[in-house]
Scaffold this active site. Structure first.
Site, PDB file in Angstrom:
ATOM      1  N   HIS A 118       0.877  -1.179   0.000  1.00  0.00           N
ATOM      2  CA  HIS A 118       0.000   0.000   0.000  1.00  0.00           C
ATOM      3  C   HIS A 118       0.910   1.225   0.000  1.00  0.00           C
ATOM      4  CE1 HIS A 118      -2.728   2.989   1.763  1.00  0.00           C
ATOM      5  NE2 HIS A 118      -3.722   2.223   1.366  1.00  0.00           N
ATOM      6  N   ASP A 195       3.332  -4.034   8.053  1.00  0.00           N
ATOM      7  CA  ASP A 195       2.075  -3.300   7.905  1.00  0.00           C
ATOM      8  C   ASP A 195       0.945  -4.301   8.146  1.00  0.00           C
ATOM      9  OD1 ASP A 195      -0.285  -2.264   6.959  1.00  0.00           O
ATOM     10  OD2 ASP A 195       0.540  -1.499   5.082  1.00  0.00           O
ATOM     11  N   GLN A 198      -4.265  -4.986   7.183  1.00  0.00           N
ATOM     12  CA  GLN A 198      -5.265  -5.948   6.681  1.00  0.00           C
ATOM     13  C   GLN A 198      -5.201  -7.291   7.409  1.00  0.00           C
ATOM     14  OE1 GLN A 198      -7.674  -5.164   4.779  1.00  0.00           O
ATOM     15  NE2 GLN A 198      -6.998  -3.328   3.733  1.00  0.00           N
ATOM     16  N   LYS A 221     -10.304  -0.401  10.680  1.00  0.00           N
ATOM     17  CA  LYS A 221     -10.524  -1.618   9.872  1.00  0.00           C
ATOM     18  C   LYS A 221     -10.936  -2.785  10.755  1.00  0.00           C
ATOM     19  CE  LYS A 221      -7.173  -0.383   6.290  1.00  0.00           C
ATOM     20  NZ  LYS A 221      -7.977   0.147   5.190  1.00  0.00           N
ATOM     21  N   CYS A 361      -4.724   2.366  -3.760  1.00  0.00           N
ATOM     22  CA  CYS A 361      -3.497   2.920  -3.158  1.00  0.00           C
ATOM     23  C   CYS A 361      -2.343   1.937  -3.275  1.00  0.00           C
ATOM     24  CB  CYS A 361      -3.712   3.310  -1.695  1.00  0.00           C
ATOM     25  SG  CYS A 361      -4.990   4.518  -1.462  1.00  0.00           S
TER      26      CYS A 361
END
Ligand code: C6P
Length: 406
Positions: A118, A195, A198, A221, A361
């Site tokens: 991302h 990261d 997700q 999220k 993104c």
């Protein structure tokens, strides 16, 4: 297994009309328990935390610090001072790039990332590389989104200072072999930045087991309010880093010319903190744990299987990533011959179906897979098989609406 239909009743927005919400990778919906926890904080304990020596301020401080302890347990039982509250994943990753990367990556050094990142885990490293004359090296996946051992072993070398990678891709849905890569990166002396935007909402994360030196994620999220995010950092690293933002409450002592800084974690939390949303994040964690990650995974896999089967019956649809529903983390990305993803999304919106369309993104990934943009349906545990069927039915009408005939 928990009764997911009962949990769905907690989401007024999902029950208020006939919308099918399949954009959960962009942001999840919030259950009443999270909304109530935030309201309750402002109704009963609202004052500026960490400053006042009166009851309300101390209650706000307690609520905020208890949320930090909850997050520390949630990601595997780390020390609370290793949890920095930020606004979101983007801010967490910028903090690492500016406060760690700028001071620890030099001319000729290499930063290894993946082509699937991302932009939030790409642009901060571009800044470090440009300013410090370092080089960005890209790991490339195969057709199914998998990064092979040969690939990362060829590209992570003694020159690598940082390996920064997504735990789960927001486009392919693939889970990267972070633990393996981290083990290898550590042998080469690199620091590993993960990261987790997700992954944290969908699977049990243990940052120490993963081998993450830094791990970033966003509350929104995983059903918390927008505006609260987390950075986990290993204490030894955080202690030796300069603050990212400076100002109120992150200091120990200030003179006209200089300042010393507060202990962790407050050194990295300048200004009035977002206690209300930290309380919301704690409530979201309670809620997630009540639903249970096993149930979440089972439902996401069931829905993804139905989605993939349905999409495979439409000859003009191309799906990206694995054919195995268990390898999607609820994310299915696809294109439709002759129809731009933005048009598809608009047509679906007329039928109250919400999906995301565009570059997500992740433009270098779009270039890599040869698609300018794609459509993405992303499900969460509160979605249902009936919603998948509605989505597939409405999708099968899109080409007709766009003038291709039945
Ligand atoms: N992805 C999506 O629709 P923020 O905006 O800071 O909360 O999260 C940024 C981010 C970082 N990494 C990954 C893997 C992400 O998926 C995201 C956010 C959303 O895919 C919005 S672009």
């Amino acid at each position: 297994m928990s009764n997911l239909a009962d949990f769905r009743k907690d989401f007024d927005i999902l029950n208020s009309g006939d919308y099918v919400y399949f954009d959960n990778a962009a942001t999840a919906q919030r259950p009443n328990q999270v909304l109530d926890a935030v309201t309750q904080f402002y109704k009963t304990a609202n004052a500026n935390p960490l400053r006042g020596l009166y009851d309300w301020s101390m209650a706000a401080t307690d609520a905020y610090e208890n949320a930090r302890k909850k997050v520390a347990c949630f990601i595997g039982g780390v020390r609370p001072e290793e949890i920095i509250f930020t606004r979101n994943t983007t801010e967490s990753l910028n903090l690492v790039a500016y406060s760690y990367g700028m001071d620890n990556v030099g001319e000729g050094d290499e930063i290894v990332i993946t082509v699937m990142e991302h932009h939030s885990n790409l642009l901060p490293w571009q800044m470090v590389a440009k300013r410090n004359k370092a080089k960005l090296i890209f790991l490339e996946p195969d057709e199914e989104g998998v990064i092979s051992k040969e690939e990362y072993q060829a590209k992570i070398t003694d020159r690598t200072k940082i390996v920064a990678l997504g735990h789960v891709s927001n486009v392919m849905g693939v889970t990267n072999p972070v633990k393996e890569i981290a083990e290898y990166a550590h042998k080469k002396g690199a620091v590993v930045v993960v990261d987790g935007a997700q992954s944290a909402p969908h699977m049990k994360v243990d940052v120490k087991d993963l081998g993450a030196d830094f791990f970033a994620f966003s509350g929104h999220k995983m059903m918390a309010p927008m505006g609260i995010g987390v950075l986990y950092g290993r204490k030894e690293l955080l202690e030796n880093m300069q603050p990212f933002l400076t100002g109120g409450e992150m200091i120990e002592y200030v003179t006209r010319e200089d300042a010393t800084y507060a202990e962790l974690p407050h050194k990295f939390e300048a200004g009035t903190v977002n206690a209300g949303d930290a309380v919301g994040l704690a409530a979201a964690i309670d809620y997630l744990e009540k639903v249970g990650f096993d149930a979440i995974r089972e439902q996401e896999e069931k829905l993804t299987k139905r989605l993939l089967e349905g999409l495979s019956k439409l000859p003009y649809i191309k799906v990206y990533g694995s054919k195995d529903p268990s390898k999607h983390c609820g994310i299915v990305t696809f294109t439709m011959d002759g129809v731009h993803p933005h048009d598809m999304s608009s047509v679906l919106n007329d039928d109250h179906v919400c999906i995301r369309a565009g570059h997500h993104c992740a433009q270098p990934l779009m270039q890599f897979i040869g698609a300018g943009s794609t459509s993405r349906a992303s499900v969460y545990f509160y979605n249902t098989e009936e919603e998948v069927d509605i989505f597939l039915e409405k999708l099968s009408k899109v080409r007709e609406v766009m003038g291709y005939g039945a």
